[in-house]
Scaffold this motif. Sequence first.
Motif, PDB file in Angstrom:
ATOM      1  N   TYR A 225      -6.438  42.597  55.768  1.00  0.00           N
ATOM      2  CA  TYR A 225      -6.969  43.338  54.616  1.00  0.00           C
ATOM      3  C   TYR A 225      -6.891  42.502  53.341  1.00  0.00           C
ATOM      4  O   TYR A 225      -7.781  42.577  52.482  1.00  0.00           O
ATOM      5  CB  TYR A 225      -6.266  44.687  54.462  1.00  0.00           C
ATOM      6  N   LYS A 226      -5.853  41.683  53.208  1.00  0.00           N
ATOM      7  CA  LYS A 226      -5.752  40.813  52.038  1.00  0.00           C
ATOM      8  C   LYS A 226      -6.785  39.691  52.095  1.00  0.00           C
ATOM      9  O   LYS A 226      -7.357  39.295  51.079  1.00  0.00           O
ATOM     10  CB  LYS A 226      -4.343  40.244  51.928  1.00  0.00           C
ATOM     11  N   HIS A 227      -7.003  39.184  53.283  1.00  0.00           N
ATOM     12  CA  HIS A 227      -8.026  38.147  53.461  1.00  0.00           C
ATOM     13  C   HIS A 227      -9.405  38.690  53.102  1.00  0.00           C
ATOM     14  O   HIS A 227     -10.187  38.045  52.395  1.00  0.00           O
ATOM     15  CB  HIS A 227      -7.999  37.659  54.912  1.00  0.00           C
ATOM     16  N   LEU A 228      -9.711  39.907  53.550  1.00  0.00           N
ATOM     17  CA  LEU A 228     -11.003  40.526  53.237  1.00  0.00           C
ATOM     18  C   LEU A 228     -11.142  40.795  51.741  1.00  0.00           C
ATOM     19  O   LEU A 228     -12.216  40.589  51.162  1.00  0.00           O
ATOM     20  CB  LEU A 228     -11.167  41.827  54.026  1.00  0.00           C
ATOM     21  N   ALA A 229     -10.066  41.264  51.129  1.00  0.00           N
ATOM     22  CA  ALA A 229     -10.100  41.515  49.683  1.00  0.00           C
ATOM     23  C   ALA A 229     -10.358  40.226  48.923  1.00  0.00           C
ATOM     24  O   ALA A 229     -11.122  40.199  47.953  1.00  0.00           O
ATOM     25  CB  ALA A 229      -8.789  42.149  49.227  1.00  0.00           C
ATOM     26  N   ASP A 230      -9.735  39.149  49.382  1.00  0.00           N
ATOM     27  CA  ASP A 230      -9.937  37.845  48.748  1.00  0.00           C
ATOM     28  C   ASP A 230     -11.386  37.392  48.899  1.00  0.00           C
ATOM     29  O   ASP A 230     -12.005  36.889  47.952  1.00  0.00           O
ATOM     30  CB  ASP A 230      -8.985  36.825  49.369  1.00  0.00           C
TER      31      ASP A 230
ATOM     32  N   LYS B 174     -11.651  40.911  45.322  1.00  0.00           N
ATOM     33  CA  LYS B 174     -10.916  42.088  44.849  1.00  0.00           C
ATOM     34  C   LYS B 174      -9.413  41.811  44.854  1.00  0.00           C
ATOM     35  O   LYS B 174      -8.900  41.145  45.751  1.00  0.00           O
ATOM     36  CB  LYS B 174     -11.203  43.299  45.744  1.00  0.00           C
ATOM     37  N   SER B 175      -8.724  42.351  43.851  1.00  0.00           N
ATOM     38  CA  SER B 175      -7.284  42.161  43.775  1.00  0.00           C
ATOM     39  C   SER B 175      -6.507  43.425  44.137  1.00  0.00           C
ATOM     40  O   SER B 175      -5.332  43.358  44.490  1.00  0.00           O
ATOM     41  CB  SER B 175      -6.877  41.721  42.368  1.00  0.00           C
ATOM     42  N   GLY B 176      -7.155  44.583  44.065  1.00  0.00           N
ATOM     43  CA  GLY B 176      -6.485  45.838  44.398  1.00  0.00           C
ATOM     44  C   GLY B 176      -6.786  46.257  45.823  1.00  0.00           C
ATOM     45  O   GLY B 176      -7.822  45.902  46.387  1.00  0.00           O
ATOM     46  N   TYR B 177      -5.877  46.994  46.426  1.00  0.00           N
ATOM     47  CA  TYR B 177      -6.045  47.431  47.810  1.00  0.00           C
ATOM     48  C   TYR B 177      -5.903  48.947  47.892  1.00  0.00           C
ATOM     49  O   TYR B 177      -5.067  49.540  47.215  1.00  0.00           O
ATOM     50  CB  TYR B 177      -4.987  46.798  48.714  1.00  0.00           C
ATOM     51  N   SER B 178      -6.710  49.556  48.737  1.00  0.00           N
ATOM     52  CA  SER B 178      -6.561  50.991  49.003  1.00  0.00           C
ATOM     53  C   SER B 178      -7.154  51.293  50.370  1.00  0.00           C
ATOM     54  O   SER B 178      -8.165  50.705  50.764  1.00  0.00           O
ATOM     55  CB  SER B 178      -7.271  51.835  47.935  1.00  0.00           C
ATOM     56  N   LEU B 179      -6.494  52.186  51.094  1.00  0.00           N
ATOM     57  CA  LEU B 179      -7.008  52.594  52.398  1.00  0.00           C
ATOM     58  C   LEU B 179      -8.208  53.523  52.209  1.00  0.00           C
ATOM     59  O   LEU B 179      -8.205  54.370  51.311  1.00  0.00           O
ATOM     60  CB  LEU B 179      -5.933  53.323  53.195  1.00  0.00           C
TER      61      LEU B 179
END
Length: 296
Positions: free
Chosen positions: A168-173, A177-182
């Motif tokens: 999920y962090k790899h995809l956000a990168d 995107k810097s924020g994460y949410s399910l």
Amino acid sequence: MSVLEYLDKHMLSRKIEDAVNAAVRAKTPDPILFISNHMRKSVPSVITKVKARQILDSRGFPTVEVDLHTHRGVFRASVPSASSPGMYETVDLRIYLRNGVSRAVKNVNDKISGALLGMDPTLQAQIDQAMIELDKAENKSDLGVNAILAVSIAACKAGAAEKEVPIYKHLADLAGKSGYSLPVPSFTLISGGKHAGNDLAIQEIMILPVGAANFEAALQIGSEIYHHLKALITERFGSLGCNVGENGAYCKFPFLFPNFSLREGLDLVKEAIEGTGYGEKVKIALGVAATEFCIG
């Protein structure tokens, strides 16, 4: 080539010395393991092999599974097979009637694999673009979207491993995107259309717990409404009405009442929502799959 020439060519003495020095600085309790990991990280990871095979999905239909190899390890991915694809969707390459995916598997092993060898697995956009350009058809019917997607997912897993972060962090990168949410989970409660074969034209009546405080609460809401709906169906249509389809949603009771309408289905789901006290926290959603019953 002499031993000294070999050592100089590959700079082995320097690399080993760097690894030993790093272990000493870290005062690691297991220097051998530390040095091994340090040496592995010093080697740029690239795609070394891509191998596909045919497997069966959760519904017993053939689909594509891919193993993508890098210096980090082997990364596996498979793709689902849609039962009611839209008329404008990309093509899931299959052998007519038998549903076999041998052509898609062959495309991965003979075409896609060679195009991706040596590529950096962290460069997802470049990997995907290479496959897109390899298939000139707009709907991806040359290679098959099942072949392309399986490789793309495997490459994404490899990229995350190379960066030593969760996917999920790899995809956000990758998305900047810097924020994460399910995401809000969706629950299919009633099945129709091709998923069920009953008289409901649309494919799915779903619920979205948009007002839940977190994913755990959303899961609880979905579960409670699902089981309350079962009680309502049992009360009105008998226990036979609670039979479920291939995706776990209720689908039998419309058979018992051939004129059962979409509105009645929506009213039934609404009653289940209100009966659990989650009226303000839940929205109803539809999976229409309009291509299956309406063209034009």
